[in-house]
Write an enzyme that holds these catalytic residues in place. Structure first.
Site, PDB file in Angstrom:
ATOM      1  NE  ARG A  17      -2.439  -1.897   3.191  1.00 15.91           N
ATOM      2  CZ  ARG A  17      -2.818  -1.932   4.462  1.00 15.91           C
ATOM      3  NH1 ARG A  17      -3.770  -1.132   4.896  1.00 15.91           N
ATOM      4  NH2 ARG A  17      -2.231  -2.756   5.315  1.00 15.91           N
ATOM      5  CD  GLN A  87       9.769 -14.294   5.401  1.00 16.61           C
ATOM      6  OE1 GLN A  87       9.796 -13.060   5.445  1.00 16.61           O
ATOM      7  NE2 GLN A  87       8.757 -14.995   5.891  1.00 16.61           N
ATOM      8  N   GLY A 154      -4.298  -7.000  14.900  1.00 15.01           N
ATOM      9  CA  GLY A 154      -4.613  -8.212  15.656  1.00 15.01           C
ATOM     10  C   GLY A 154      -5.204  -7.827  17.008  1.00 15.01           C
ATOM     11  CG  ASN A 391      32.778  44.730   3.168  1.00 19.28           C
ATOM     12  OD1 ASN A 391      31.936  44.393   3.988  1.00 19.28           O
ATOM     13  ND2 ASN A 391      32.470  45.271   1.999  1.00 19.28           N
ATOM     14  CB  ALA A 437      33.256  49.612  -8.159  1.00 20.28           C
TER      15      ALA A 437
HETATM   16  C1  UD1 Z   1       0.992  -7.722  12.322  1.00 19.26           C
HETATM   17  C2  UD1 Z   1       0.398  -8.698  13.355  1.00 19.26           C
HETATM   18  C3  UD1 Z   1      -0.818  -8.017  14.014  1.00 19.26           C
HETATM   19  C4  UD1 Z   1      -0.392  -6.719  14.646  1.00 19.26           C
HETATM   20  C5  UD1 Z   1       0.297  -5.821  13.627  1.00 19.26           C
HETATM   21  C6  UD1 Z   1       0.875  -4.608  14.316  1.00 19.26           C
HETATM   22  C7  UD1 Z   1       0.775 -10.941  12.473  1.00 19.26           C
HETATM   23  C8  UD1 Z   1       0.173 -12.126  11.821  1.00 19.26           C
HETATM   24  N1  UD1 Z   1      -0.010  -9.912  12.679  1.00 19.26           N
HETATM   25  O1  UD1 Z   1       0.020  -7.508  11.322  1.00 19.26           O
HETATM   26  O2  UD1 Z   1      -1.353  -8.897  15.006  1.00 19.26           O
HETATM   27  O3  UD1 Z   1      -1.533  -6.072  15.196  1.00 19.26           O
HETATM   28  O4  UD1 Z   1       1.370  -6.519  12.967  1.00 19.26           O
HETATM   29  O5  UD1 Z   1       1.359  -3.681  13.405  1.00 19.26           O
HETATM   30  O6  UD1 Z   1       1.935 -10.976  12.816  1.00 19.26           O
HETATM   31  N2  UD1 Z   1       7.063  -9.552   7.565  1.00 19.26           N
HETATM   32  C9  UD1 Z   1       8.120 -10.359   7.197  1.00 19.26           C
HETATM   33  N3  UD1 Z   1       7.860 -11.520   6.538  1.00 19.26           N
HETATM   34  C10 UD1 Z   1       6.601 -11.922   6.243  1.00 19.26           C
HETATM   35  C11 UD1 Z   1       5.529 -11.088   6.629  1.00 19.26           C
HETATM   36  C12 UD1 Z   1       5.791  -9.919   7.298  1.00 19.26           C
HETATM   37  O7  UD1 Z   1       9.280 -10.044   7.452  1.00 19.26           O
HETATM   38  O8  UD1 Z   1       6.459 -12.985   5.645  1.00 19.26           O
HETATM   39  C13 UD1 Z   1       7.349  -8.294   8.287  1.00 19.26           C
HETATM   40  C14 UD1 Z   1       6.845  -7.062   7.576  1.00 19.26           C
HETATM   41  O9  UD1 Z   1       7.869  -6.499   6.765  1.00 19.26           O
HETATM   42  C15 UD1 Z   1       6.482  -6.124   8.714  1.00 19.26           C
HETATM   43  C16 UD1 Z   1       6.145  -7.062   9.859  1.00 19.26           C
HETATM   44  O10 UD1 Z   1       6.671  -8.335   9.520  1.00 19.26           O
HETATM   45  O11 UD1 Z   1       7.568  -5.310   9.100  1.00 19.26           O
HETATM   46  C17 UD1 Z   1       4.637  -7.182  10.077  1.00 19.26           C
HETATM   47  O12 UD1 Z   1       4.036  -7.668   8.914  1.00 19.26           O
HETATM   48  P1  UD1 Z   1       2.700  -7.033   8.326  1.00 19.26           P
HETATM   49  O13 UD1 Z   1       2.344  -7.767   7.091  1.00 19.26           O
HETATM   50  O14 UD1 Z   1       2.808  -5.578   8.267  1.00 19.26           O
HETATM   51  O15 UD1 Z   1       1.676  -7.488   9.491  1.00 19.26           O
HETATM   52  P2  UD1 Z   1       0.314  -6.790   9.904  1.00 19.26           P
HETATM   53  O16 UD1 Z   1      -0.746  -7.212   8.970  1.00 19.26           O
HETATM   54  O17 UD1 Z   1       0.550  -5.355  10.099  1.00 19.26           O
END
Ligand code: UD1
Ligand code: CA
Length: 494
Positions: A17, A87, A154, A391, A437
């Protein structure tokens, strides 16, 4: 005895997003990237932790995936001790932690997991989370917050006795669960062995088909293990960043936080809402920051200095009691009691010594302006050294570029150079010398000499009436000539 602690930061997500070619965690927020803020909080928390030597465990694991090369390059710059773990496919936050721990089989003791997109999380909160976890002997402690709008986050489901039961993601939650306003921040502390065991049992049985780190909580609770929760006192710490509008909201909150600290430390801000100070900047007591001012990077403002309005300083040192008005400056040093602006542009390598002045519509680059020396108006000073108390006349250009190479000009102390001079470098003007000047100075001017280089003026009488008859100028000239003749006749008559 000190506990072994490992920090894992999750930064592999794309951040769809954000609609950006830059990975989300690399977006800047008042002097650091989102990831930089989270790393800094983790690092500071480690440094502050009780019973822990400062700098212990300086080995955070950062899970990278989307834009891995960019994130890795950034890490090399800001946190060379951090270890990037790839990852390859983003299969969820639980999967991300699993990959990190597989890359660190030696990690035992306490594992701190932080989402990479919660930049307002304070170091103090991370430390409190770790300490309360270790003091309680819990296998997991998570940070929660009570928020007005929990959309997208969450939810924390608690049992009748008030203990945490599980975390349910919004997309998997029923209406009753959606009504819960206590949310999961995305900051956790675990006991390593219990975490490893639970990660091995995660399913992908959820709306996104991902391995959720949040499911580890319910697994541990089901085993009868001790899971604790800490509620953040300041719910803004929980704010994540999923799009640019949220990024702007975070920026405004962080601005307020930073400004409040500086005002409490003795800095006057006339309009904190339009004053943007990077977290990396330092300000001295009694400094005054006028409206619409941005202070960025390694900028340091000395005691009692006045900066702004409408000023941007990037990596600039401002000495005590200097004034900097309506100025854009980068990589410059402004000495104590110096004056800059209004409408000045100081570029890299500009050094103003004590009480020096760079005035209106003046640009400087790689230039040293000596103590008490002045460049007051409409000038370009590039690749130059100007001695003390000299100056420089208005509208002077230091001609530093021959089209191929740059050359330096040196002007001595107590010199007085005329208005509208060109100093064609390389050239030297000695101590106490003057220049006339309108001169184009191509040869050195010895100390105490007057350098003059310009054509002799000659006036061709009556030229306008002869060559431009009938023009307004010719009429004006005619009237002036008539008046002069009348005046002469009157003077004769007396
Ligand atoms: C996550 C939490 C949610 C919490 C919220 C707070 C989970 C399932 N949910 O949701 O409960 O309220 O954060 O902001 O954890 N990332 C990875 N690898 C992945 C997926 C994500 O490194 O495979 C990293 C993302 O870059 C990010 C962080 O983990 O920095 C959180 O992932 P994101 O997809 O933003 O989780 P939310 O939906 O925000
Ligand atoms: Ca998020």
């Amino acid at each position: 005895m000190t506990n072994h602690r490992t920090v894992v930061i999750l930064a592999a997500g794309e951040g769809k997003r954000m609609k950006s070619s830059l990975p989300k965690v690399l977006h800047p927020l008042l002097g650091r990237t989102l990831l930089g803020h989270v790393l800094d909080a983790a690092e500071q928390a480690a440094g502050q932790a009780a019973g822990q030597a400062a700098g212990a465990d300086q080995h955070p694991l950062v899970v990278v995936g989307h834009g891995a090369d960019q994130v890795r390059a950034h890490l090399a710059e800001i946190a060379p001790a951090a270890q990037a773990v790839v990852q390859a496919e983003q299969r969820g936050t639980g999967h991300a932690v699993r990959v990190a721990l597989e890359a660190a089989p030696e990690a035992t003791g306490t594992v701190v997991v932080l989402n990479g997109d919660i930049p307002l999380l304070r170091a103090h909160t991370v430390r409190t989370l770790v300490e309360s976890h270790e003091a309680a002997g819990a296998v997991a402690t998570l940070l929660t917050a009570e928020v007005a709008d929990p959309t997208g986050l969450g939810r924390i489901v608690r049992a009748a006795d008030g203990g945490v039961e599980r975390i349910v993601e919004e997309r998997d939650a029923g209406p009753a669960e959606r009504a819960i306003r206590e949310i999961n921040v995305g900051a956790y502390v675990f006991e390593a062995a219990a975490l490893r065991a639970a990660l091995g049992k995660l399913s992908t049985d959820n709306d996104q088909g991902e391995e959720y780190l949040t499911d580890v909580i319910a697994l541990l609770v089901a085993e009868g293990q001790r899971v604790a929760a800490l509620r953040a006192g300041d719910p803004t710490e929980a704010l994540g960043c999923n799009d640019r509008a949220e990024l702007a909201a975070l920026r405004a909150l962080l601005r307020d936080r930073v400004n409040l600290e500086w005002m409490r430390a003795g800095v006057t801000m006339l309009d904190p809402a339009t004053t943007w100070v990077d977290v990396t900047v330092t300000l001295g007591r009694d400094a005054v920051i006028e409206p619409n001012t941005q202070l960025r990077g390694a900028t340091a403002v000395g005691e009692g200095a006045v900066v702004g309005p409408d000023t941007t300083l990037i990596d600039v040192r401002v000495g005590e009691r200097a004034t900097v008005v309506r100025t854009h400056a980068t990589g410059a040093e402004i000495g104590p009691h110096a004056q800059v602006g209004p409408f000045a542009y100081l570029r890299a390598g500009s050094v103003l010594r004590r009480e020096a002045k760079v005035g209106t519509f003046v640009e400087t680059k790689a230039a040293e302006i000596g103590e008490g020396a002045k460049v007051p108006h409409l000038s370009y000073v590039g690749d130059a050294t100007i001695g003390e108390h000299t100056n420089i006349g208005a509208a002077t250009v230091f001609v530093n570029y021959d089209g191929v190479r740059k050359h330096r000009t040196t002007i001595g102390s107590h010199a007085r150079t005329g208005a509208d001079n060109m100093f064609v470098a390389p050239v030297e003007v000695g101590d106490g010398a003057y220049t006339a000047a309108g001169s184009v100075i191509v040869k050195d001017v010895p100390p105490g000499a007057l350098g003059v280089s310009r054509g002799q003026q000659r006036n061709i009488e009556g030229w306008v009436e002869r060559k431009r008859p009938g023009t307004a100028a010719a009429e004006a000239a005619r009237r002036a000539a008539d008046q002069a003749a009348e005046q002469a006749a009157d003077d004769d008559g007396e």
